[in-house]
Write a protein that holds these residues in place. Structure first.
Motif, PDB file in Angstrom:
ATOM      1  N   ILE A 195      -5.149   9.435  -0.448  1.00 24.78           N
ATOM      2  CA  ILE A 195      -5.887   8.665   0.551  1.00 24.78           C
ATOM      3  C   ILE A 195      -6.984   7.800  -0.069  1.00 24.78           C
ATOM      4  O   ILE A 195      -7.037   6.582   0.174  1.00 24.78           O
ATOM      5  CB  ILE A 195      -6.459   9.589   1.650  1.00 24.78           C
ATOM      6  N   PRO A 196      -7.904   8.353  -0.876  1.00 22.73           N
ATOM      7  CA  PRO A 196      -8.948   7.484  -1.451  1.00 22.73           C
ATOM      8  C   PRO A 196      -8.387   6.412  -2.376  1.00 22.73           C
ATOM      9  O   PRO A 196      -8.929   5.294  -2.432  1.00 22.73           O
ATOM     10  CB  PRO A 196      -9.850   8.463  -2.216  1.00 22.73           C
ATOM     11  N   THR A 220      -5.581   0.216   7.904  1.00 27.98           N
ATOM     12  CA  THR A 220      -4.188   0.075   7.459  1.00 27.98           C
ATOM     13  C   THR A 220      -3.855   1.077   6.369  1.00 27.98           C
ATOM     14  O   THR A 220      -2.785   1.696   6.375  1.00 27.98           O
ATOM     15  CB  THR A 220      -3.937  -1.351   6.946  1.00 27.98           C
ATOM     16  N   ALA A 221      -4.778   1.254   5.427  1.00 29.38           N
ATOM     17  CA  ALA A 221      -4.545   2.198   4.334  1.00 29.38           C
ATOM     18  C   ALA A 221      -4.376   3.620   4.862  1.00 29.38           C
ATOM     19  O   ALA A 221      -3.467   4.349   4.434  1.00 29.38           O
ATOM     20  CB  ALA A 221      -5.715   2.138   3.344  1.00 29.38           C
ATOM     21  N   LEU A 222      -5.230   4.029   5.797  1.00 35.00           N
ATOM     22  CA  LEU A 222      -5.115   5.377   6.366  1.00 35.00           C
ATOM     23  C   LEU A 222      -3.790   5.557   7.097  1.00 35.00           C
ATOM     24  O   LEU A 222      -3.115   6.581   6.959  1.00 35.00           O
ATOM     25  CB  LEU A 222      -6.280   5.632   7.326  1.00 35.00           C
ATOM     26  N   LEU A 237      -9.050  -0.841   5.663  1.00 36.95           N
ATOM     27  CA  LEU A 237      -9.271   0.607   5.661  1.00 36.95           C
ATOM     28  C   LEU A 237      -8.349   1.310   6.651  1.00 36.95           C
ATOM     29  O   LEU A 237      -7.682   2.299   6.312  1.00 36.95           O
ATOM     30  CB  LEU A 237     -10.734   0.898   6.008  1.00 36.95           C
ATOM     31  N   LEU A 259       0.817  -1.210   0.000  1.00 42.07           N
ATOM     32  CA  LEU A 259       0.000   0.000   0.000  1.00 42.07           C
ATOM     33  C   LEU A 259       0.854   1.265   0.000  1.00 42.07           C
ATOM     34  O   LEU A 259       0.448   2.288  -0.555  1.00 42.07           O
ATOM     35  CB  LEU A 259      -0.941   0.005   1.203  1.00 42.07           C
ATOM     36  N   ALA A 300      -6.572  -0.996  -1.131  1.00 43.01           N
ATOM     37  CA  ALA A 300      -6.610  -1.962  -0.030  1.00 43.01           C
ATOM     38  C   ALA A 300      -7.797  -2.898  -0.178  1.00 43.01           C
ATOM     39  O   ALA A 300      -7.673  -4.120  -0.009  1.00 43.01           O
ATOM     40  CB  ALA A 300      -6.682  -1.223   1.307  1.00 43.01           C
ATOM     41  N   VAL A 352      -7.032   3.606  -0.162  1.00 39.87           N
ATOM     42  CA  VAL A 352      -8.146   2.887   0.458  1.00 39.87           C
ATOM     43  C   VAL A 352      -8.798   1.936  -0.539  1.00 39.87           C
ATOM     44  O   VAL A 352      -9.048   0.757  -0.241  1.00 39.87           O
ATOM     45  CB  VAL A 352      -9.187   3.886   1.014  1.00 39.87           C
TER      46      VAL A 352
END
Length: 290
Positions: free
Chosen positions: A69-70, A183-185, A181, A46, A76, A73
């Motif tokens: 960010i999007p 983790t992605a943030l 989610l 990611l 992910a 997400v």
């Protein structure tokens, strides 16, 4: 001690410490589940996606963080979906996405000439955190903590035995997406701290280190959080004192702590093994007397 206190007279060091601790805690909590589910390298994958998104955002004059960010997400969720419902599993799916995104990011950065900002995200630039970055770190930290407390039992069940959790009626897909989610943030925000190449260390090292000694899920999570914060603080102090890269210093401290915990765990296991064998011998001797 005086030098340590004096370093925090600078506002940029206070921001670095605050943001680093918040993201370290998030990464440590998520890392336990990811390592146990054999998705420990999802952070690396990611982060490469985030690097590609940042390169495209910078080239198109978008706000890099808000733009990436999007995308991370969605990546992910996509990564989770293809690894569950296709012939491409786990590490292979991560490798495909991460290398492809990294290649796109490097190509776009080269063609557009926005190398300065991209280098900061590639290798980390923890001392350049702004007040708005700290606000985002607090928001991400609050989201991770609230959701972890609310769904702790479900995350525990999905982490250890997803098949059994599904059989009991737990909607495992939702909680897997929740972990993805969060983790992605964490990865996107943490990239500015540690860089694309090192952010996965915040996820992997504390969890692996704690598992050398702790055996219960809750104790591993608590130990992982403590180890992550302590290692980040020590790494930041070393970076300030000796002018070494902050991200690399944090990783090296984590590596040293892993070696120490592994040695302690090895010695403890040997002691327990000797006690167990001694107990068996005593029982055998007593049975012979009887």
């Amino acid at each position: 001690m005086f030098d340590i206190m004096s370093m925090f007279q600078h506002s940029f060091m206070v921001r670095a410490l605050t943001g680093g601790i918040l993201i370290s805690l998030c990464a440590a909590l998520l890392g336990v589940s990811l390592v146990l589910k054999r998705y420990s390298m999802i952070g690396d994958g990611l982060s490469h996606v985030g690097f590609g998104a940042l390169a495209i955002g910078s080239a198109a004059n978008f706000a890099p963080l808000e733009f990436s960010i999007p995308i991370v997400v969605v990546s992910a969720f996509f990564l989770l979906r293809i690894s569950e419902n296709s012939k491409i599993k786990g590490d292979a799916a991560i490798a495909l996405i991460s290398t492809g995104a990294l290649a796109i990011g490097i190509t776009v950065a080269s063609l557009s000439g926005v190398n300065t900002d991209i280098d900061n995200y590639l290798f980390g630039s923890i001392l350049s955190l702004s007040n708005s970055d700290i606000v985002i770190c607090w928001i991400v930290f609050a989201i991770v903590m609230v959701l972890f407390v609310m769904f702790y039992n479900k995350i525990f069940a999905v982490t250890f035995d997803e098949s059994f959790a599904k059989a009991t009626g737990t909607k495992t897909g939702i909680y897997n997406m929740l972990i993805a989610l969060l983790t992605a943030l964490t990865i996107v925000i943490g990239m500015k701290l540690m860089g694309t190449l090192l952010i996965s260390s915040l996820i992997i090292f504390p969890a692996i280190t704690s598992m050398r000694i702790c055996k219960r899920f809750k104790t591993v999570m608590i130990s992982s959080a403590v180890v992550s914060v302590v290692c980040f603080f020590v790494g930041l102090v070393i970076s300030y004192q000796y002018s070494t890269p902050a991200g690399a210093s944090v990783v090296l401290v984590n590596l040293c702590v892993l070696i120490i915990f592994s040695a302690i765990g090895f010695v403890r296991d040997k002691i327990n093994e000797k006690k167990y064998l001694k107990g068996d011998l005593n029982e055998t001797a007593q049975s012979k007397k009887l």
